[in-house]
Design a protein around this motif. Structure first.
Motif, PDB file in Angstrom:
ATOM      1  N   MET A   1       6.260  -6.475  -0.316  1.00 55.37           N
ATOM      2  CA  MET A   1       7.028  -5.345  -0.210  1.00 55.37           C
ATOM      3  C   MET A   1       7.640  -5.083   1.129  1.00 55.37           C
ATOM      4  O   MET A   1       6.876  -5.013   2.117  1.00 55.37           O
ATOM      5  CB  MET A   1       5.912  -4.198  -0.563  1.00 55.37           C
ATOM      6  CG  MET A   1       6.716  -2.808  -0.746  1.00 55.37           C
ATOM      7  SD  MET A   1       5.671  -1.564  -1.487  1.00 55.37           S
ATOM      8  CE  MET A   1       3.890  -1.980  -1.112  1.00 55.37           C
ATOM      9  N   ASP A   2       8.755  -4.614   1.205  1.00 56.79           N
ATOM     10  CA  ASP A   2       9.516  -4.496   2.357  1.00 56.79           C
ATOM     11  C   ASP A   2       9.530  -2.778   2.878  1.00 56.79           C
ATOM     12  O   ASP A   2       9.095  -1.907   2.199  1.00 56.79           O
ATOM     13  CB  ASP A   2      10.852  -4.786   2.571  1.00 56.79           C
ATOM     14  CG  ASP A   2      11.927  -4.187   1.346  1.00 56.79           C
ATOM     15  OD1 ASP A   2      11.521  -3.301   0.825  1.00 56.79           O
ATOM     16  OD2 ASP A   2      13.037  -4.896   1.089  1.00 56.79           O
ATOM     17  N   ASP A   5      11.184  -0.277   0.474  1.00 58.12           N
ATOM     18  CA  ASP A   5      10.121  -0.084  -0.960  1.00 58.12           C
ATOM     19  C   ASP A   5       9.324   1.021  -0.384  1.00 58.12           C
ATOM     20  O   ASP A   5       8.807   2.087  -1.003  1.00 58.12           O
ATOM     21  CB  ASP A   5       9.583  -1.015  -1.302  1.00 58.12           C
ATOM     22  CG  ASP A   5      10.446  -2.211  -1.993  1.00 58.12           C
ATOM     23  OD1 ASP A   5      11.423  -1.916  -2.605  1.00 58.12           O
ATOM     24  OD2 ASP A   5      10.202  -3.232  -1.804  1.00 58.12           O
ATOM     25  N   GLY A  83       0.091  -0.328   0.075  1.00 56.43           N
ATOM     26  CA  GLY A  83       0.259  -1.392  -0.607  1.00 56.43           C
ATOM     27  C   GLY A  83      -0.736  -2.538  -0.885  1.00 56.43           C
ATOM     28  O   GLY A  83      -0.663  -3.500  -1.614  1.00 56.43           O
ATOM     29  N   GLU A  91      -2.836  -7.589  -2.082  1.00 51.10           N
ATOM     30  CA  GLU A  91      -1.531  -6.728  -2.181  1.00 51.10           C
ATOM     31  C   GLU A  91      -1.444  -6.089  -3.440  1.00 51.10           C
ATOM     32  O   GLU A  91      -1.895  -6.774  -4.425  1.00 51.10           O
ATOM     33  CB  GLU A  91      -0.307  -7.446  -1.976  1.00 51.10           C
ATOM     34  CG  GLU A  91       1.069  -6.702  -1.918  1.00 51.10           C
ATOM     35  CD  GLU A  91       1.992  -7.657  -1.429  1.00 51.10           C
ATOM     36  OE1 GLU A  91       3.203  -6.887  -1.489  1.00 51.10           O
ATOM     37  OE2 GLU A  91       2.120  -8.558  -0.981  1.00 51.10           O
ATOM     38  N   GLU A  94       3.718  -4.286  -7.148  1.00 48.71           N
ATOM     39  CA  GLU A  94       4.542  -3.368  -7.102  1.00 48.71           C
ATOM     40  C   GLU A  94       4.752  -2.456  -8.425  1.00 48.71           C
ATOM     41  O   GLU A  94       5.106  -1.221  -8.468  1.00 48.71           O
ATOM     42  CB  GLU A  94       5.820  -4.003  -6.749  1.00 48.71           C
ATOM     43  CG  GLU A  94       6.898  -2.880  -6.166  1.00 48.71           C
ATOM     44  CD  GLU A  94       8.235  -3.358  -5.408  1.00 48.71           C
ATOM     45  OE1 GLU A  94       9.120  -2.973  -5.352  1.00 48.71           O
ATOM     46  OE2 GLU A  94       7.946  -4.556  -4.787  1.00 48.71           O
ATOM     47  N   GLU A  98       4.714   1.542  -8.960  1.00 49.82           N
ATOM     48  CA  GLU A  98       5.747   2.309  -9.524  1.00 49.82           C
ATOM     49  C   GLU A  98       5.103   3.332 -10.416  1.00 49.82           C
ATOM     50  O   GLU A  98       5.594   4.503 -10.555  1.00 49.82           O
ATOM     51  CB  GLU A  98       6.477   1.246 -10.255  1.00 49.82           C
ATOM     52  CG  GLU A  98       7.476   0.368  -9.656  1.00 49.82           C
ATOM     53  CD  GLU A  98       8.481   0.988  -8.945  1.00 49.82           C
ATOM     54  OE1 GLU A  98       8.872   2.217  -9.266  1.00 49.82           O
ATOM     55  OE2 GLU A  98       9.107   0.488  -7.915  1.00 49.82           O
TER      56      GLU A  98
END
Length: 118
Positions: A1-2, A5, A83, A91, A94, A98
């Motif tokens: 995840m950057d 995000d 995250g 991790e 994602e 969401e």
């Protein structure tokens, strides 16, 4: 995840926090003490008011819990730990974030906790 995000999730968390705080302000009177004077309010009306009060108090409890989870998630963002599962440090998917950006657990750890409860 950057970083983009994480920033998107941070904005979602802040928006939900503001939403919950706004609802809490308007809903506070619904949890007030119910008038028990039978000369002013009939028995059925009083029972209905007590039920409404109990539901309002439960909603307040749930809002407070969600607000606490949001504050914790924002803290993890600040500490650059967002995250990642708070139990196993893996991790968090994602897609899971969401659905619930405040979730502190990966799906495996959440499933294990659920098994322990049952």
């Amino acid at each position: 995840m950057d970083a983009t995000d994480v920033e998107r999730f941070r904005r979602q968390l802040l928006a939900r926090q503001a939403e919950l705080l706004a609802v809490a302000d308007t809903a506070a009177t619904a949890a007030d003490t119910v008038e028990l004077d039978q000369t002013r309010v009939g028995r059925l009306s009083r029972m209905d008011a007590l039920q409404q009060q109990a539901m309002s108090q439960e909603n307040q409890r749930r809002r407070a819990l969600e607000l606490k989870r949001i504050v914790q998630a924002l803290s993890r963002i600040k500490d650059h730990e967002y995250g990642y599962c708070v139990e196993c440090a893996d991790e968090i998917a994602e897609n899971r974030l969401e659905i619930d950006p405040a979730t502190p657990l990966c799906i495996r750890c959440a499933s294990e906790r659920e098994k322990v409860r049952d």
